[in-house]
Design a protein around this motif. Sequence first.
Motif, short mmCIF file in Angstrom:
data_model
loop_
_atom_site.label_atom_id
_atom_site.label_comp_id
_atom_site.label_asym_id
_atom_site.label_seq_id
_atom_site.Cartn_x
_atom_site.Cartn_y
_atom_site.Cartn_z
N SER A 1 0.83 -1.20 0.00
CA SER A 1 0.00 0.00 0.00
C SER A 1 0.86 1.26 0.00
O SER A 1 0.58 2.22 -0.72
CB SER A 1 -0.94 0.01 1.21
OG SER A 1 -0.20 -0.03 2.42
N GLU B 1 -11.36 -10.24 -4.83
CA GLU B 1 -12.35 -9.32 -5.37
C GLU B 1 -11.89 -7.86 -5.27
O GLU B 1 -12.16 -7.05 -6.17
CB GLU B 1 -13.69 -9.50 -4.65
CG GLU B 1 -14.24 -10.91 -4.68
CD GLU B 1 -14.45 -11.45 -6.08
OE1 GLU B 1 -14.72 -10.63 -6.98
OE2 GLU B 1 -14.34 -12.67 -6.27
N SER B 2 -11.18 -7.52 -4.21
CA SER B 2 -10.76 -6.13 -4.01
C SER B 2 -9.73 -5.68 -5.03
O SER B 2 -9.55 -4.48 -5.27
CB SER B 2 -10.17 -5.96 -2.60
OG SER B 2 -9.02 -6.79 -2.44
N ARG B 3 -9.03 -6.62 -5.67
CA ARG B 3 -7.98 -6.27 -6.62
C ARG B 3 -8.37 -6.54 -8.06
O ARG B 3 -7.64 -6.20 -8.98
CB ARG B 3 -6.69 -7.05 -6.30
CG ARG B 3 -6.10 -6.73 -4.94
CD ARG B 3 -4.65 -7.19 -4.84
NE ARG B 3 -3.84 -6.49 -5.82
CZ ARG B 3 -3.31 -7.05 -6.90
NH1 ARG B 3 -3.49 -8.33 -7.12
NH2 ARG B 3 -2.59 -6.35 -7.74
N TYR B 4 -9.50 -7.17 -8.27
CA TYR B 4 -9.85 -7.58 -9.63
C TYR B 4 -10.28 -6.40 -10.49
O TYR B 4 -11.04 -5.54 -10.06
CB TYR B 4 -10.97 -8.62 -9.63
CG TYR B 4 -11.50 -8.88 -11.02
CD1 TYR B 4 -10.73 -9.59 -11.94
CD2 TYR B 4 -12.74 -8.37 -11.43
CE1 TYR B 4 -11.20 -9.81 -13.23
CE2 TYR B 4 -13.21 -8.60 -12.71
CZ TYR B 4 -12.43 -9.32 -13.61
OH TYR B 4 -12.88 -9.52 -14.89
N THR B 5 -9.80 -6.38 -11.72
CA THR B 5 -10.28 -5.47 -12.76
C THR B 5 -10.11 -6.18 -14.09
O THR B 5 -9.20 -7.01 -14.25
CB THR B 5 -9.51 -4.14 -12.76
OG1 THR B 5 -9.88 -3.40 -13.93
CG2 THR B 5 -8.00 -4.37 -12.81
N SER C 1 -11.63 -13.01 -11.24
CA SER C 1 -12.00 -13.21 -9.84
C SER C 1 -13.06 -14.30 -9.81
O SER C 1 -13.71 -14.57 -10.83
CB SER C 1 -12.55 -11.93 -9.21
OG SER C 1 -13.84 -11.63 -9.72
#
Length: 482
Positions: A141, A356-360, A380
């Motif tokens: 981060s 899910e938080s990183r998927y694009t 994802s």
Amino acid sequence: MSTATGTQPCVRLASPFSSKSLQPASIFSLAISNPRSWLARFARTSILSVLSDAISVGQLTLTDSEGSHTYGRYRKGATLSALPSSMMHSAQGIWAVRTIHLHMRSSLMCIRIPVSEAYMVGDIEVEDLKSCMDLWLNNQSGMEETLSSSFARFSSAASGLYNSFFGQTKNQARLNAIASYDQSNTLFKAFLSHEMMYSCALWDDAEGGVRGDLEMGPTPGDLEAAQRRKIHHVLRKARVKPGHRILEFGSGWGGLAIEAARTFGCEVDTLTLSIEQKTLAEERVRAAGLEARIRVHLMDYREIPPEFEHAFDAFVSIEMLEHVGAKHYQTYFKLVDFALKSHEATAVVSASTFPESRYTGYQSEDFMRRYMWPNSCLPSATALITAAQTVSRGRFTLEGVENHAAHYPRTLREWGRRLEKNLTQEMIAQDYPALRERANYDAFRKKWQYLFVYAGAGFAKGYITCHMLTFIRQNDCPELCD
């Protein structure tokens, strides 16, 4: 990591990873040839100024002709030493290590190439590459917040858009397959198990679990046992029985198809875009005496014939979905729906995934997309489930979701050990004459070392996951139903 679509522009390693062939991947990879360049000095000052905030876990030491700078705090057992050659490397390289000494030919910082490329060509020597990856992920981060720029974000978005819209056309998919899997079968034989499964194994108590190799040491046959367990687990989830017909997207080298036919008594149609994989898979099928039960097709999954309609009792695909692309998930599951029988039919798909938080759907270039599986896109679990439900209009019921990520680091460690033990320069140079040059061979070998550690750290830290999804037909009996 088997394929029925493939990944990467067509490159047959004619001149693998010479320093001249490596091209910059981001603004921090810009080659600066003039040591007096104001841009070099500005970049050096900018990078050093943000590292105090970026490094909060572990320790990073930068040393050049202008002095030494230390960031973070030392923790016993966490020290790593790294010795580069004569130049300073990109910010991407900086974040990937805990303690690194960088030596320069002049008093100015030269920002040249990412750490992965510097490692491959020998500009950086690292005693513990895993610790490099751990530092990067532990400070992810902070790195993203402090070492980003408008230009870098634009470059990332542009790369992701290209991969999304152009990375998996039929023509590009074939070129990708050539680059990723149409490599020497000798190479893959050097590190894969006897079954030649290029995917996550499943470790059990018999092998000491997911950390057995670290606690007890690897033992002969442990990878083979774990890969057989994985194959059997997939086929049991697919509910196959003697006489059932299976469709597989992504043949690999025929490991699952052979086991399904030999042990479970099934008939298999399996698809690949790799000529090398098809050739060896058919050789193995013939050696097993299973030609009557297994057909290996050199075919894009989007070209399955009309006679496949509702012809199959089960569908399986193990780590091929990474090469489909977000734009094509609905097409993929539409064809699975098309091929499976309307009742008492099961689909099992497995893939390396993003949380899910990183998927694009717009994924930019990184080491794996550039050097291993270009134009690939990690899905994802939710993206795949949504695509399956949308196109099937309720004809699929989600039966199970499993995350096998904890099993992948040991699989990758074992591949790395076997590659180091079995691969020789003389062996691989028969297929790639350019590797007769020692520098080229060293870069080639280090590329694979980097992959195994890079991916292993990602799975261990939860940066990437590995999901297996099981779908059954609507109104089919759940697995535990009497």
